[in-house]
Structures are given as structure tokens and as C-alpha cells.
Design a protein around this motif. Structure first.
Motif, PDB file in Angstrom:
ATOM      1  N   LEU A  30       8.346   3.420  -6.032  1.00 47.58           N
ATOM      2  CA  LEU A  30       6.817   3.463  -5.534  1.00 47.58           C
ATOM      3  C   LEU A  30       6.228   4.804  -5.919  1.00 47.58           C
ATOM      4  CD1 LEU A  30       6.927   1.424  -2.315  1.00 47.58           C
ATOM      5  CD2 LEU A  30       5.900   0.739  -4.469  1.00 47.58           C
ATOM      6  N   GLU A  78      -6.083  20.050  -7.653  1.00 44.51           N
ATOM      7  CA  GLU A  78      -6.318  19.001  -6.456  1.00 44.51           C
ATOM      8  C   GLU A  78      -5.031  18.343  -6.015  1.00 44.51           C
ATOM      9  OE1 GLU A  78      -9.412  16.383  -7.503  1.00 44.51           O
ATOM     10  OE2 GLU A  78     -10.625  17.706  -8.515  1.00 44.51           O
ATOM     11  N   PRO A 132       5.425   8.824   0.691  1.00 41.49           N
ATOM     12  CA  PRO A 132       4.383   8.020   1.066  1.00 41.49           C
ATOM     13  C   PRO A 132       4.666   7.481   2.454  1.00 41.49           C
ATOM     14  CG  PRO A 132       5.877   7.000  -0.788  1.00 41.49           C
ATOM     15  CD  PRO A 132       6.062   8.297  -0.712  1.00 41.49           C
ATOM     16  N   GLN A 172      -7.044   3.518   0.824  1.00 37.95           N
ATOM     17  CA  GLN A 172      -6.053   4.481   0.432  1.00 37.95           C
ATOM     18  C   GLN A 172      -5.604   5.097   1.824  1.00 37.95           C
ATOM     19  OE1 GLN A 172      -7.581   7.894  -2.002  1.00 37.95           O
ATOM     20  NE2 GLN A 172      -5.447   8.136  -2.704  1.00 37.95           N
ATOM     21  N   LYS A 194      -1.444   1.731   5.861  1.00 38.56           N
ATOM     22  CA  LYS A 194      -0.186   1.423   5.965  1.00 38.56           C
ATOM     23  C   LYS A 194      -0.269  -0.289   6.192  1.00 38.56           C
ATOM     24  CE  LYS A 194       3.221   4.824   6.772  1.00 38.56           C
ATOM     25  NZ  LYS A 194       4.517   5.048   7.392  1.00 38.56           N
ATOM     26  N   GLU A 226      -8.269   5.340  -7.672  1.00 41.26           N
ATOM     27  CA  GLU A 226      -8.421   6.522  -7.034  1.00 41.26           C
ATOM     28  C   GLU A 226      -9.527   7.307  -7.197  1.00 41.26           C
ATOM     29  OE1 GLU A 226      -4.707   8.723  -6.493  1.00 41.26           O
ATOM     30  OE2 GLU A 226      -3.672   7.203  -7.695  1.00 41.26           O
ATOM     31  N   LEU A 227      -9.869   8.201  -6.546  1.00 40.04           N
ATOM     32  CA  LEU A 227     -11.255   9.117  -6.944  1.00 40.04           C
ATOM     33  C   LEU A 227     -10.650  10.401  -6.816  1.00 40.04           C
ATOM     34  CD1 LEU A 227     -13.571   7.610  -3.912  1.00 40.04           C
ATOM     35  CD2 LEU A 227     -13.400   7.131  -6.321  1.00 40.04           C
ATOM     36  N   ARG A 228     -11.329  11.266  -7.776  1.00 38.10           N
ATOM     37  CA  ARG A 228     -11.019  12.612  -7.994  1.00 38.10           C
ATOM     38  C   ARG A 228     -12.209  13.607  -7.234  1.00 38.10           C
ATOM     39  NH1 ARG A 228     -10.672  12.790 -13.760  1.00 38.10           N
ATOM     40  NH2 ARG A 228     -12.489  13.952 -13.688  1.00 38.10           N
ATOM     41  N   THR A 232      -6.765   2.169 -12.025  1.00 39.49           N
ATOM     42  CA  THR A 232      -5.179   2.215 -12.680  1.00 39.49           C
ATOM     43  C   THR A 232      -4.616   0.950 -12.650  1.00 39.49           C
ATOM     44  OG1 THR A 232      -4.630   2.816  -9.805  1.00 39.49           O
ATOM     45  CG2 THR A 232      -4.719   4.778 -11.448  1.00 39.49           C
ATOM     46  N   HIS A 276       4.183  -2.292  -0.865  1.00 37.95           N
ATOM     47  CA  HIS A 276       4.480  -0.934   0.008  1.00 37.95           C
ATOM     48  C   HIS A 276       4.878  -1.355   1.252  1.00 37.95           C
ATOM     49  CE1 HIS A 276       1.843   0.584  -3.525  1.00 37.95           C
ATOM     50  NE2 HIS A 276       2.252   1.773  -3.272  1.00 37.95           N
ATOM     51  N   ALA A 322       6.043   2.313   3.288  1.00 35.09           N
ATOM     52  CA  ALA A 322       5.287   3.401   2.471  1.00 35.09           C
ATOM     53  C   ALA A 322       3.623   3.143   2.668  1.00 35.09           C
ATOM     54  CB  ALA A 322       5.691   3.351   1.128  1.00 35.09           C
ATOM     55  N   GLY A 323       2.891   3.983   2.782  1.00 39.99           N
ATOM     56  CA  GLY A 323       1.635   3.883   2.845  1.00 39.99           C
ATOM     57  C   GLY A 323       1.002   3.626   1.522  1.00 39.99           C
ATOM     58  N   ASP A 376      -0.754   4.872  -1.830  1.00 43.70           N
ATOM     59  CA  ASP A 376      -1.184   6.258  -2.397  1.00 43.70           C
ATOM     60  C   ASP A 376      -2.721   6.083  -3.059  1.00 43.70           C
ATOM     61  OD1 ASP A 376       0.408   4.424  -4.448  1.00 43.70           O
ATOM     62  OD2 ASP A 376      -0.651   5.934  -5.650  1.00 43.70           O
ATOM     63  N   HIS A 377      -3.179   4.693  -3.134  1.00 41.81           N
ATOM     64  CA  HIS A 377      -4.464   4.333  -4.049  1.00 41.81           C
ATOM     65  C   HIS A 377      -5.128   3.264  -3.008  1.00 41.81           C
ATOM     66  CE1 HIS A 377      -1.344   1.470  -5.273  1.00 41.81           C
ATOM     67  NE2 HIS A 377      -2.476   0.759  -5.248  1.00 41.81           N
TER      68      HIS A 377
END
Lengths: 244, 244
Positions: free
Chosen positions: A130, A225, A233, B43, B46, B62-64, B72, B84, B89-90, B92-93
Motif C-alpha cells: 500500500l 508540500e 498510513p 482521504q 479508515k 488527490e488534491l495539490r 490516479t 486498505h 491502513a487509512g 491516502d487518497h
DNA sequence: CGCCCTTTTGAAGAAAATCAAGGGCAGTGG
DNA sequence: CCACTGCCCTTGATTTTCTTCAAAAGGGCG
């Protein structure tokens, strides 16, 4: 580098019992040395082993028809690859040694058995996957801008190196050529050079003698960033990174 | 779309026994409808469920910091996400509905139990993850050039849609705006438009009424350098793709 | 009909590629 | 000890790709 690097990596992913620690240590592991620029795993092969990097740096990569190489991930000591073996899949990419590498080859059946026996190690393998996937997403997200992408990559590598004890005090061994950094970011070596120089002139970093020095951690993090939580995670709150 | 889409997806990944088919069918699944542009998974959350798309298209993104969005990955009917959950795991997106979506929420504990009980389903989950990862690598590899990246993306989506019966005869429902395609490739909607038009003028494709028509499969494949074997990495020889 | 969303077009500017060449440095061999 | 060589880093000039800003045109839907 010791075989304990592999164990340390797993323990950075999940807590292990003494029994599990012993089981990992007892895994049959064949050691091989791969010289710089030699392939470790070929594309389209179906590895019979899970590979772990005992020392040195390696990279996953693919080639385009025009010969351009795209590096899609770096492998540091402790990292493993070839998990594809565990579900009968072939490699969609290749792995190459960026420095002389000591590699540990772990029999796939033994690894499979251990993963089935130990839920913790099973989790560790999943978490590693992951994290790799999340890292690919970050590359897609940040490589759009070369300066930000390189800054982010340096943060990533510093944090990952720190996890296995290869970075501290803002310094980190970085055995990558600018061409390799460029291949990872999808830009040319020439452009990589200009961007790295700009980061240097901006007082954020220095790279010399294969060593990365982070001169302004806050500035680099801001330029990138960078938020390292994607590397851990399973934690609920954001961890303090080695970059703080 | 029927819940059988989920089963069909798993059976496209591994062969199942009758028992396993029944077990999958027996998974407790809560259905929810998510309107277009609404988040499916946030995002950093969990998730307590594994999510599967019953109908509609969704995207990981995902955002910048500057507000730019990077897509993605696309999720088609049958695809699942939130694995996840299985290792604590949490996310990431985030995941967003690109069209109105019917979503199946599968209790994480029930899914975990099934995965532990059935090696085949375990493999299916792994294979799906490996395909996703390989897809991310292809995006990195080919998105460097906008024309090639878009051509490759269209090949990918056509093949994936065909696997679950949503594409045939060179035609495929494609409910993506050019802005969404651009966000996936890391280019602006304006540039996406120009590239799509060029592909159209070159006689390779046509996109209208949310439908992709492949007018020159060989030409598109060549422009994309598309090789679909990364979508079925467990096969020894290259499979004939729906694009042939 | 009018509105919103999406696609399309144009023009100017920035980012990165490309082509070409020079310089530093370490290792090698005479 | 020095010249040679290969690899990597650096610099400059030019071209291509993509972005940005702006605005107009099409299409579906209340």
C-alpha cells in the motif's frame, strides 16, 4: 549490511512477537551480489523468490519503445520486491541495481508459509504494498512540476532512509545520478540539473559526493508540500517525521 | 447493474469453485447510491467496508495545495476499493463518483474472513492490487507525452470495460469529461481537447455522446504502445486483447 | 427560452526538451 | 607521475509542448 535490515524494515511496518522475529530470522535466504547497472529481476519474469535489498540501492523501471527509461520506484535496504510471486503474477516491470547490491533471495514457498502463519507479517506485506502504491500516486501528483517533484522525492528518500537508519541530522547517502533522478521524474538529465541547482541556490539542499544535505527542512517540505503520513498510513495522527 | 458484476470481476481474476461463488454471493452487502461528483471515500478515513462499484464510474484522486486535482485511477463496475481496511491502513487518497453510482459496501470483517478462508479469493484481491499498481506505473510511463498517454488510457479503459461486458465492437461507454481525462493525465482540459481532436483527425478514435468509438484499433494501439498483458499478469503468454 | 456545463478556438507565455559542447573528477594504464 | 578515458555535471541556444487567459459555440435540461 546485515540481514537484520530486512527484519528492521518489517518491524517498522508492524509490531512483531519474539516468535515472529525468530521466524523471520529463520527464513532461508540466499545471498547474491549484483553489480551496479545489472538487472535484479527481469520484466515478464515470474520470480520464484521474494527479493530483499540487504545493501545498496535499486530501482524499478520500464522502457518505452523510443528507449526512454522511466524509473517507477526506488528500493532501499530492507525493501523487498517480487511479492508478485506470492499470487502467481509475472513482473510488469524490471528491477535494476543502481549501486552494487547485496540481495537476499527468500524462497517463495517459505515466505508464503510464513505469511499464512503470521497475521502480523501478512499485514506487513500488505502495508508495504500500500505504501508503494501510495508513493506511485504521490509521484503522479507532484511530478507535474519538476521542482516540486524533485523536492518531494528527496523528502521521500530521506524519510525512507531514516527509517532504516541510513539518514540522520539532515544528511543522507544518495547514490543517484541526476539522470536517474530525471528518469524517476520523467524529465531529462539537463532539466534535472537546472532544477537541482535552483534548489541549491534557494538554500534548501545540497548534493555532493553522493550525499544529500538538507539545509532548510521547513523550506524543502514547503516546496514539496510533503506530508509523510502516506508512508505510515496505519497511524491515526500525523507522525513527527525525521524531517522535523 | 447487478451485484453479479462484482462476482464477474473476481472470476475474471481467478477461477472459482461453486462453493466460492456462493460465498461471494453470500457476502453481506449494503447498497447505497452516490450522486455524481459526491465523495465515496474521504482521504485519511479508515473505511470499515470494502466498497465495490455496482454501476457507474468513479475515480481515485488527490488534491495539490494549489487546488489542482490529480486523478490516479478510474473505477469501473466490478472494481473494488478500500482494501486498505484489511490491514488497518487509512486512505491516502479519496474516491469520487464520476457518474451516479450504485455502491456495494461489504463488511470488512466478512470480507477478511472470506479472504482467509479462500486462497483463490485471496489471490484475486492481490491480483487486483497488483494490476492497479501496474496501471499506475503505465500512467507514469506514458503520460509523459499527452497524445500517447491519452491513447494508452483509452486502450486501458476499453479493455477493462470489455472485461465486465461494457464494451464491444470497438465501442465503449465513456462517461468522462475532457477535464477528467486531463486530470488523469496531468494536463489541462484545453490541452486535452486539442490532443483528443488530433486523435480524432488522425482517424484513430471518435468520442461523442459519452461513447468512445475506436476507428483504428491497430493505429490506436501503436500510438499508445499498448500491451494489455499488465492487466492479466498471471498469464504466461500475451492474451488476445479485446482490441484485436 | 435561458442556463449551466462542456467543448472548442485563439493568442501569448512558461516549462521542459533537444542539440551541442565544455569542464571536473576518479580510475587506468603507460 | 602524467596522460587518457569514461562518467557525470554544467552551461548555452533553440524548438517543442503545454499552460494560461479569454472568449465563443454547442448541447442537454429545467
Amino acid at each position: 549490511m546485515e540481514r537484520t535490515t530486512f527484519l528492521a524494515k518489517i518491524e517498522s511496518l508492524v509490531p512483531l512477537s519474539d516468535q515472529e522475529r525468530q521466524d523471520v530470522a529463520a527464513l532461508p535466504m540466499e545471498r547474491v551480489t549484483i553489480p551496479r547497472r545489472h538487472q535484479i529481476i527481469a520484466q515478464n519474469s515470474k520470480p520464484d523468490f521474494v527479493y530483499t535489498i540487504l545493501s545498496g540501492w535499486a530501482a524499478r523501471y520500464e522502457l518505452r519503445a523510443d528507449g526512454a527509461r522511466r524509473i517507477t520506484g526506488f528500493l532501499l535496504p530492507g525493501d523487498f520486491c517480487g511479492i508478485h510471486a506470492l499470487c502467481g503474477a509475472g513482473m510488469d516491470h524490471a528491477v535494476i541495481a543502481l549501486t552494487d547490491c547485496e540481495i537476499g533471495k527468500i524462497d517463495e514457498a517459505a515466505m508464503s508459509a510464513l505469511v499464512e502463519r503470521s497475521p502480523a507479517i501478512h499485514s506487513a506485506v500488505w502495508r508495504a504494498k500500500l505504501i508503494e502504491e501510495a508513493t506511485l500516486r504521490k509521484w503522479l501528483l507532484y511530478a507535474a512540476d519538476a521542482r516540486q517533484g524533485i523536492a518531494h522525492l528527496l523528502c521521500e528518500l530521506y524519510v525512507r532512509a531514516a527509517v532504516v537508519g541510513l539518514a540522520a541530522d539532515g544528511r543522507c547517502h544518495l547514490p543517484l545520478t541526476q539522470e536517474e533522478i530525471g528518469d524517476a521524474m520523467g524529465i531529462t538529465a539537463v532539466h534535472t540539473n537546472r532544477v537541482v541547482q535552483r534548489l541549491r541556490l534557494d538554500g534548501l539542499i545540497d548534493i555532493a559526493q553522493q550525499q544529500l544535505t538538507i539545509k532548510d527542512a521547513a523550506g524543502l517540505r514547503k516546496a514539496a508540500e510533503f506530508d509523510g503520513s502516506y508512508l505510515e498510513p496505519w497511524l491515526d495522527d500525523k507522525p513527527p517525521t525525521p524531517l522535523d
